[in-house]
Write an enzyme that holds these catalytic residues in place. Structure first.
Site, PDB file in Angstrom:
ATOM      1  N   ASP A 169      11.138   8.279 -11.409  1.00  0.00           N
ATOM      2  CA  ASP A 169      10.985   8.162  -9.952  1.00  0.00           C
ATOM      3  C   ASP A 169      11.791   6.952  -9.477  1.00  0.00           C
ATOM      4  O   ASP A 169      11.352   6.173  -8.635  1.00  0.00           O
ATOM      5  CB  ASP A 169       9.505   8.021  -9.583  1.00  0.00           C
ATOM      6  CG  ASP A 169       9.259   8.096  -8.069  1.00  0.00           C
ATOM      7  OD1 ASP A 169      10.112   8.686  -7.360  1.00  0.00           O
ATOM      8  OD2 ASP A 169       8.259   7.548  -7.597  1.00  0.00           O
ATOM      9  N   VAL A 179       0.878  -1.162   0.000  1.00  0.00           N
ATOM     10  CA  VAL A 179       0.000   0.000   0.000  1.00  0.00           C
ATOM     11  C   VAL A 179       0.913   1.209   0.000  1.00  0.00           C
ATOM     12  O   VAL A 179       1.623   1.459   0.971  1.00  0.00           O
ATOM     13  CB  VAL A 179      -0.930   0.000   1.226  1.00  0.00           C
ATOM     14  CG1 VAL A 179      -1.743   1.278   1.286  1.00  0.00           C
ATOM     15  CG2 VAL A 179      -1.859  -1.209   1.177  1.00  0.00           C
ATOM     16  N   GLY A 180       0.966   1.881  -1.134  1.00  0.00           N
ATOM     17  CA  GLY A 180       1.883   3.018  -1.263  1.00  0.00           C
ATOM     18  C   GLY A 180       1.147   4.324  -1.057  1.00  0.00           C
ATOM     19  O   GLY A 180      -0.005   4.345  -0.635  1.00  0.00           O
ATOM     20  N   LYS A 181       1.841   5.395  -1.364  1.00  0.00           N
ATOM     21  CA  LYS A 181       1.245   6.721  -1.236  1.00  0.00           C
ATOM     22  C   LYS A 181       0.140   6.894  -2.253  1.00  0.00           C
ATOM     23  O   LYS A 181      -0.897   7.447  -1.969  1.00  0.00           O
ATOM     24  CB  LYS A 181       2.296   7.810  -1.490  1.00  0.00           C
ATOM     25  CG  LYS A 181       3.340   7.926  -0.415  1.00  0.00           C
ATOM     26  CD  LYS A 181       4.256   9.118  -0.672  1.00  0.00           C
ATOM     27  CE  LYS A 181       4.977   9.071  -2.013  1.00  0.00           C
ATOM     28  NZ  LYS A 181       5.960   7.978  -2.175  1.00  0.00           N
ATOM     29  N   GLY A 216       2.086  -9.012 -14.034  1.00  0.00           N
ATOM     30  CA  GLY A 216       2.700 -10.166 -13.401  1.00  0.00           C
ATOM     31  C   GLY A 216       3.192  -9.823 -12.003  1.00  0.00           C
ATOM     32  O   GLY A 216       3.606  -8.694 -11.754  1.00  0.00           O
ATOM     33  N   LYS A 217       3.127 -10.807 -11.112  1.00  0.00           N
ATOM     34  CA  LYS A 217       3.638 -10.560  -9.757  1.00  0.00           C
ATOM     35  C   LYS A 217       5.138 -10.839  -9.723  1.00  0.00           C
ATOM     36  O   LYS A 217       5.613 -11.829 -10.273  1.00  0.00           O
ATOM     37  CB  LYS A 217       2.937 -11.469  -8.760  1.00  0.00           C
ATOM     38  CG  LYS A 217       3.332 -11.150  -7.338  1.00  0.00           C
ATOM     39  CD  LYS A 217       2.984 -12.233  -6.362  1.00  0.00           C
ATOM     40  CE  LYS A 217       3.744 -12.018  -5.075  1.00  0.00           C
ATOM     41  NZ  LYS A 217       3.641 -13.167  -4.173  1.00  0.00           N
ATOM     42  N   GLY A 228       9.999 -10.961  -4.788  1.00  0.00           N
ATOM     43  CA  GLY A 228      11.136 -10.177  -4.329  1.00  0.00           C
ATOM     44  C   GLY A 228      10.648  -9.072  -3.419  1.00  0.00           C
ATOM     45  O   GLY A 228       9.441  -8.844  -3.309  1.00  0.00           O
ATOM     46  N   ASN A 250      11.480   1.539  -5.612  1.00  0.00           N
ATOM     47  CA  ASN A 250      10.835   1.056  -6.831  1.00  0.00           C
ATOM     48  C   ASN A 250      11.666   0.009  -7.572  1.00  0.00           C
ATOM     49  O   ASN A 250      11.469  -0.226  -8.758  1.00  0.00           O
ATOM     50  CB  ASN A 250      10.497   2.243  -7.751  1.00  0.00           C
ATOM     51  CG  ASN A 250       9.320   3.036  -7.202  1.00  0.00           C
ATOM     52  OD1 ASN A 250       8.438   2.473  -6.551  1.00  0.00           O
ATOM     53  ND2 ASN A 250       9.308   4.338  -7.453  1.00  0.00           N
ATOM     54  N   ASP A 284       6.615   0.569 -10.893  1.00  0.00           N
ATOM     55  CA  ASP A 284       6.048   1.894 -10.602  1.00  0.00           C
ATOM     56  C   ASP A 284       6.401   2.951 -11.661  1.00  0.00           C
ATOM     57  O   ASP A 284       7.155   3.880 -11.398  1.00  0.00           O
ATOM     58  CB  ASP A 284       6.528   2.327  -9.203  1.00  0.00           C
ATOM     59  CG  ASP A 284       5.634   3.386  -8.584  1.00  0.00           C
ATOM     60  OD1 ASP A 284       4.607   3.725  -9.202  1.00  0.00           O
ATOM     61  OD2 ASP A 284       5.959   3.880  -7.489  1.00  0.00           O
TER      62      ASP A 284
HETATM   63  N1  LIG Z   1       4.167  -6.382  -9.888  1.00  0.00           N
HETATM   64  C1  LIG Z   1       4.339  -6.422  -8.576  1.00  0.00           C
HETATM   65  N2  LIG Z   1       4.661  -7.590  -7.964  1.00  0.00           N
HETATM   66  C2  LIG Z   1       4.834  -7.639  -6.632  1.00  0.00           C
HETATM   67  N3  LIG Z   1       4.708  -6.585  -5.812  1.00  0.00           N
HETATM   68  C3  LIG Z   1       4.392  -5.393  -6.340  1.00  0.00           C
HETATM   69  C4  LIG Z   1       4.196  -5.247  -7.753  1.00  0.00           C
HETATM   70  N4  LIG Z   1       3.901  -3.957  -8.002  1.00  0.00           N
HETATM   71  C5  LIG Z   1       3.901  -3.327  -6.805  1.00  0.00           C
HETATM   72  N5  LIG Z   1       4.196  -4.177  -5.800  1.00  0.00           N
HETATM   73  C6  LIG Z   1       4.282  -3.851  -4.359  1.00  0.00           C
HETATM   74  O1  LIG Z   1       3.421  -2.762  -4.073  1.00  0.00           O
HETATM   75  C7  LIG Z   1       4.159  -1.625  -3.608  1.00  0.00           C
HETATM   76  C8  LIG Z   1       3.585  -0.340  -4.187  1.00  0.00           C
HETATM   77  O2  LIG Z   1       3.680  -0.385  -5.591  1.00  0.00           O
HETATM   78  P1  LIG Z   1       4.184   0.851  -6.448  1.00  0.00           P
HETATM   79  O3  LIG Z   1       5.543   1.252  -6.035  1.00  0.00           O
HETATM   80  O4  LIG Z   1       3.996   0.490  -7.864  1.00  0.00           O
HETATM   81  O5  LIG Z   1       3.110   1.959  -6.056  1.00  0.00           O
HETATM   82  P2  LIG Z   1       3.236   3.353  -5.271  1.00  0.00           P
HETATM   83  O6  LIG Z   1       1.913   3.684  -4.726  1.00  0.00           O
HETATM   84  O7  LIG Z   1       3.829   4.350  -6.145  1.00  0.00           O
HETATM   85  O8  LIG Z   1       4.178   3.094  -4.092  1.00  0.00           O
HETATM   86  P3  LIG Z   1       5.011   4.232  -3.355  1.00  0.00           P
HETATM   87  O9  LIG Z   1       4.161   5.449  -3.280  1.00  0.00           O
HETATM   88  O10 LIG Z   1       5.293   3.574  -2.026  1.00  0.00           O
HETATM   89  O11 LIG Z   1       6.238   4.406  -4.221  1.00  0.00           O
HETATM   90  C9  LIG Z   1       5.579  -1.895  -4.029  1.00  0.00           C
HETATM   91  O12 LIG Z   1       6.503  -1.294  -3.176  1.00  0.00           O
HETATM   92  C10 LIG Z   1       5.681  -3.409  -3.983  1.00  0.00           C
HETATM   93  O13 LIG Z   1       5.965  -3.839  -2.674  1.00  0.00           O
HETATM   94 MG   LIG Z   2       6.479   3.018  -5.607  1.00  0.00          MG
END
Ligand SMILES: Nc1ncnc2c1ncn2[C@@H]1O[C@H](COP(=O)(O)OP(=O)(O)OP(=O)(O)O)[C@@H](O)[C@H]1O
Ligand SMILES: [Mg+2]
Length: 304
Positions: A227, A103-105, A187-188, A191, A232, A246
């Protein structure tokens, strides 16, 4: 809302509920809160059915409503999520959704399963989530109202475009599967984020793998992440596989500030490796490697 109740709720939604949600979505192009009469018009349902359905979707908390100066409804994020989920399920891309991956920003990412049994990641973009209150302030000045919905959709479209392009050039990014509204199905990656590693067996190798991919993105796909950071980049325990995630804010090499943005990305990641793993590679070498494909000394050593 817990994740379990999210899926349970999704299963409760009936076809006519979706008709009303879709009608509200259409109306949100023109209204912040779509007037009840417009929902009747767009949904093509009899008025008493619309009455019943708007109350139901309100109770399920898929929409927000106002009663003054007129009676109106708008989707909230869950309502919008459900429309995207419905698309993926009906189009045969999605079988089930699991727990949260991150769950990101600006996004929520969940584990998902395709009908073929592949594990996937479902990312809902949530631009403007933090600033609902700010939005309320802006509202009184007559600025665009339902901006979060459109901005989130644009972010998802942009990220999907980037993933398709990058994936086709062999850059290490999640495999794009589908996109709808504010959601991207991909795809997941197995890592964890680079930031979470306390130690690396071979930091130089990891750094160079990242640079290889930044180079491929730049020179072949013409794409700059914009970014790039330790947040990321995902890496597996064995340090074999790095993946850059991301991408919604990416720029192409034709962007007027492309060079500056690329340098900022490379500085970010270089600084992280210096700070955390004491890895020192001249910035000029890093830049020449990515932009000109010139092998830096360290890269030559690594490649031998
Ligand atoms: N394809 C994927 N496979 C596995 N985990 C993922 C994948 N995409 C995203 N995640 C997980 O979800 C998190 C948030 O995804 P992402 O960085 O794309 O979004 P975000 O909202 O911009 O995050 P942030 O604001 O923290 O940078 C990632 O840090 C990662 O842990
Ligand atoms: Mg991110």
């Amino acid at each position: 809302m817990s994740f379990k109740s999210f899926m349970e709720k999704f299963k409760e939604i009936e076809a006519e509920d979706f008709k009303v949600l879709l009608a509200i979505e259409s109306g949100m192009k023109n209204y912040e809160y779509v007037p009840f009469e417009k929902i009747v018009e767009y949904s093509k349902l009899p008025i008493d059915k619309v009455e019943y359905r708007v109350n139901r979707v309100s109770r399920l908390r898929l929409v927000r409503s106002i009663t003054s100066p007129y009676r109106g409804y708008c989707l909230n994020y869950i309502g919008y999520d459900f429309l995207a989920l419905r698309f993926f399920v009906n189009s045969g891309f999605l079988e089930a959704v699991g727990g949260p991956l991150g769950v990101g920003k600006e996004a929520d990412v969940y584990e998902a399963l395709t009908p073929e049994g592949d594990v996937a990641a479902l990312k809902f973009h949530r631009l403007g989530r933090i600033s609902f209150r700010q939005t309320a302030k802006v509202r009184s000045y007559g600025k665009p109202k339902t901006f979060w919905l459109f901005r989130s959709k644009i972010a998802a479209e942009k990220e999907y475009e980037a993933l398709k392009k990058l994936y086709s050039y062999g850059v290490s990014v999640p495999k794009p599967i589908s996109q709808n509204r504010h959601a991207v199905l991909m795809g997941k990656i197995e890592g964890i984020r680079l930031i979470e590693f306390k130690h690396l067996k071979d930091p130089e190798n990891v750094f160079l793998k990242i640079l290889e991919n930044v180079k491929l993105a730049y020179r072949k796909a013409g794409v700059i992440h914009a970014d790039l950071s330790e947040y990321n980049v995902l890496l597996d325990e064995e340090e074999r596989n790095i993946q850059i995630i991301d991408w919604p804010q990416y720029v192409t090499i034709n962007h007027p500030n492309a060079q500056q943005i690329l340098e900022r990305d490379l500085k970010n990641i270089s600084k992280f490796f210096k700070r955390k793993f004491n890895l020192e590679i001249s910035f000029k070498d890093v830049l020449d490697f990515v932009v000109l494909g010139k092998p830096v000394k360290k890269v030559q050593i690594f490649l031998q």
